[in-house]
Motif scaffolding. Structure first.
Motif, PDB file in Angstrom:
ATOM      1  N   MET A 167     -28.747 -40.631 -46.104  1.00  0.00           N
ATOM      2  CA  MET A 167     -29.661 -40.742 -47.428  1.00  0.00           C
ATOM      3  C   MET A 167     -29.280 -41.987 -48.051  1.00  0.00           C
ATOM      4  N   PRO A 168     -30.350 -43.000 -48.303  1.00  0.00           N
ATOM      5  CA  PRO A 168     -29.956 -44.194 -49.055  1.00  0.00           C
ATOM      6  C   PRO A 168     -29.426 -44.117 -50.432  1.00  0.00           C
ATOM      7  N   THR A 169     -28.509 -45.063 -50.740  1.00  0.00           N
ATOM      8  CA  THR A 169     -28.181 -44.897 -52.092  1.00  0.00           C
ATOM      9  C   THR A 169     -28.553 -45.723 -53.238  1.00  0.00           C
ATOM     10  N   GLN A 170     -29.583 -46.562 -52.631  1.00  0.00           N
ATOM     11  CA  GLN A 170     -30.531 -47.282 -53.429  1.00  0.00           C
ATOM     12  C   GLN A 170     -31.779 -47.476 -52.931  1.00  0.00           C
ATOM     13  N   LEU A 171     -32.809 -47.382 -53.812  1.00  0.00           N
ATOM     14  CA  LEU A 171     -34.224 -47.558 -53.416  1.00  0.00           C
ATOM     15  C   LEU A 171     -34.419 -48.919 -52.858  1.00  0.00           C
ATOM     16  N   PRO A 172     -35.281 -49.037 -52.010  1.00  0.00           N
ATOM     17  CA  PRO A 172     -35.535 -50.483 -51.442  1.00  0.00           C
ATOM     18  C   PRO A 172     -36.331 -51.191 -52.617  1.00  0.00           C
ATOM     19  N   ALA A 173     -36.047 -52.596 -52.557  1.00  0.00           N
ATOM     20  CA  ALA A 173     -36.765 -53.225 -53.653  1.00  0.00           C
ATOM     21  C   ALA A 173     -38.214 -53.147 -53.727  1.00  0.00           C
ATOM     22  N   PRO A 174     -38.983 -53.106 -52.911  1.00  0.00           N
ATOM     23  CA  PRO A 174     -40.332 -52.850 -53.176  1.00  0.00           C
ATOM     24  C   PRO A 174     -40.854 -51.466 -53.703  1.00  0.00           C
ATOM     25  N   VAL A 175     -40.106 -50.388 -53.273  1.00  0.00           N
ATOM     26  CA  VAL A 175     -40.317 -48.951 -53.927  1.00  0.00           C
ATOM     27  C   VAL A 175     -39.706 -49.022 -55.345  1.00  0.00           C
ATOM     28  N   ARG A 176     -38.636 -49.555 -55.772  1.00  0.00           N
ATOM     29  CA  ARG A 176     -38.205 -49.673 -56.946  1.00  0.00           C
ATOM     30  C   ARG A 176     -38.925 -50.428 -57.778  1.00  0.00           C
ATOM     31  N   GLY A 177     -39.467 -51.499 -57.217  1.00  0.00           N
ATOM     32  CA  GLY A 177     -40.874 -52.217 -57.846  1.00  0.00           C
ATOM     33  C   GLY A 177     -41.807 -51.338 -58.346  1.00  0.00           C
ATOM     34  N   VAL A 178     -42.361 -50.690 -57.526  1.00  0.00           N
ATOM     35  CA  VAL A 178     -43.539 -49.801 -57.986  1.00  0.00           C
ATOM     36  C   VAL A 178     -43.222 -48.646 -59.120  1.00  0.00           C
ATOM     37  N   ILE A 179     -42.023 -48.124 -58.993  1.00  0.00           N
ATOM     38  CA  ILE A 179     -41.688 -47.170 -59.928  1.00  0.00           C
ATOM     39  C   ILE A 179     -41.467 -47.836 -61.229  1.00  0.00           C
ATOM     40  N   ASP A 180     -40.847 -49.128 -61.263  1.00  0.00           N
ATOM     41  CA  ASP A 180     -40.627 -49.684 -62.683  1.00  0.00           C
ATOM     42  C   ASP A 180     -41.945 -50.547 -62.846  1.00  0.00           C
ATOM     43  N   ALA A 181     -42.816 -50.876 -62.253  1.00  0.00           N
ATOM     44  CA  ALA A 181     -44.159 -51.399 -62.631  1.00  0.00           C
ATOM     45  C   ALA A 181     -44.850 -50.160 -63.128  1.00  0.00           C
ATOM     46  N   ALA A 182     -44.880 -48.895 -62.730  1.00  0.00           N
ATOM     47  CA  ALA A 182     -45.835 -47.972 -63.273  1.00  0.00           C
ATOM     48  C   ALA A 182     -45.070 -47.503 -64.559  1.00  0.00           C
ATOM     49  N   ASN A 183     -43.808 -47.488 -64.761  1.00  0.00           N
ATOM     50  CA  ASN A 183     -43.098 -47.198 -65.804  1.00  0.00           C
ATOM     51  C   ASN A 183     -43.356 -48.200 -67.328  1.00  0.00           C
ATOM     52  N   ASN A 184     -43.559 -49.365 -66.730  1.00  0.00           N
ATOM     53  CA  ASN A 184     -43.776 -50.488 -67.574  1.00  0.00           C
ATOM     54  C   ASN A 184     -45.153 -50.938 -67.730  1.00  0.00           C
ATOM     55  N   GLY A 185     -46.145 -50.053 -67.161  1.00  0.00           N
ATOM     56  CA  GLY A 185     -47.610 -50.236 -67.046  1.00  0.00           C
ATOM     57  C   GLY A 185     -47.922 -51.663 -66.747  1.00  0.00           C
ATOM     58  N   ASP A 186     -47.300 -52.234 -65.670  1.00  0.00           N
ATOM     59  CA  ASP A 186     -47.460 -53.538 -65.163  1.00  0.00           C
ATOM     60  C   ASP A 186     -48.259 -53.725 -63.967  1.00  0.00           C
ATOM     61  N   THR A 187     -49.589 -53.738 -63.978  1.00  0.00           N
ATOM     62  CA  THR A 187     -50.289 -53.767 -62.944  1.00  0.00           C
ATOM     63  C   THR A 187     -50.173 -54.849 -61.905  1.00  0.00           C
ATOM     64  N   ALA A 188     -49.846 -55.854 -62.224  1.00  0.00           N
ATOM     65  CA  ALA A 188     -49.577 -57.199 -61.547  1.00  0.00           C
ATOM     66  C   ALA A 188     -48.275 -57.030 -60.813  1.00  0.00           C
ATOM     67  N   ALA A 189     -47.274 -56.424 -61.176  1.00  0.00           N
ATOM     68  CA  ALA A 189     -46.010 -56.449 -60.708  1.00  0.00           C
ATOM     69  C   ALA A 189     -46.259 -55.195 -59.654  1.00  0.00           C
ATOM     70  N   PHE A 190     -46.946 -54.272 -59.884  1.00  0.00           N
ATOM     71  CA  PHE A 190     -47.305 -53.154 -59.138  1.00  0.00           C
ATOM     72  C   PHE A 190     -47.982 -53.668 -57.626  1.00  0.00           C
TER      73      PHE A 190
END
Length: 109
Positions: free
Chosen positions: A1-24
């Motif tokens: 089990m990975p201990t961290q999400l890969p950067a693009p997956v973390r990026g999707v989660i963060d973009a969704a939570n921040n309402g940032d379509t461009a970052a998504f």
């Protein structure tokens, strides 16, 4: 089990939570990324943007990660509580990576 999400997956989660379509959208591999939302396939950045505005980030969702793991097929599965307009539902997101970007994001309940 990975201990961290890969950067693009973390990026999707963060973009969704921040309402940032461009970052998504920036998390997807250029020219080849796609989303499947309950079996409906959306291909290409323009189509993903329209889908997100209508069904994902445009709905002012918030995602709280419950757990995540890597499959034997090298996919990243994230189970997250999706909060929207007072409701809260667990969803399963399966991500396929293409180097440092997303090849695909699949959504199921």
């Amino acid at each position: 089990m990975p201990t961290q999400l890969p950067a693009p997956v973390r990026g999707v989660i963060d973009a969704a939570n921040n309402g940032d379509t461009a970052a998504f959208l920036d998390q997807f591999a250029p020219g080849s990324g796609y989303v499947t939302d309950w079996g409906r396939e959306v291909r290409g950045i323009d189509a993903i943007s329209r889908w997100s505005n209508a069904e994902f980030i445009g709905k002012a969702i918030k995602l709280d990660i419950i757990t995540f793991y890597r499959t034997d097929d090298d996919e990243i599965v994230v189970i997250a509580q999706l909060h929207n307009n007072g409701s809260s539902t667990p969803y399963t997101f399966t991500f396929q990576l293409a180097d440092d970007r997303l090849a695909a994001m699949h959504i199921n309940a």
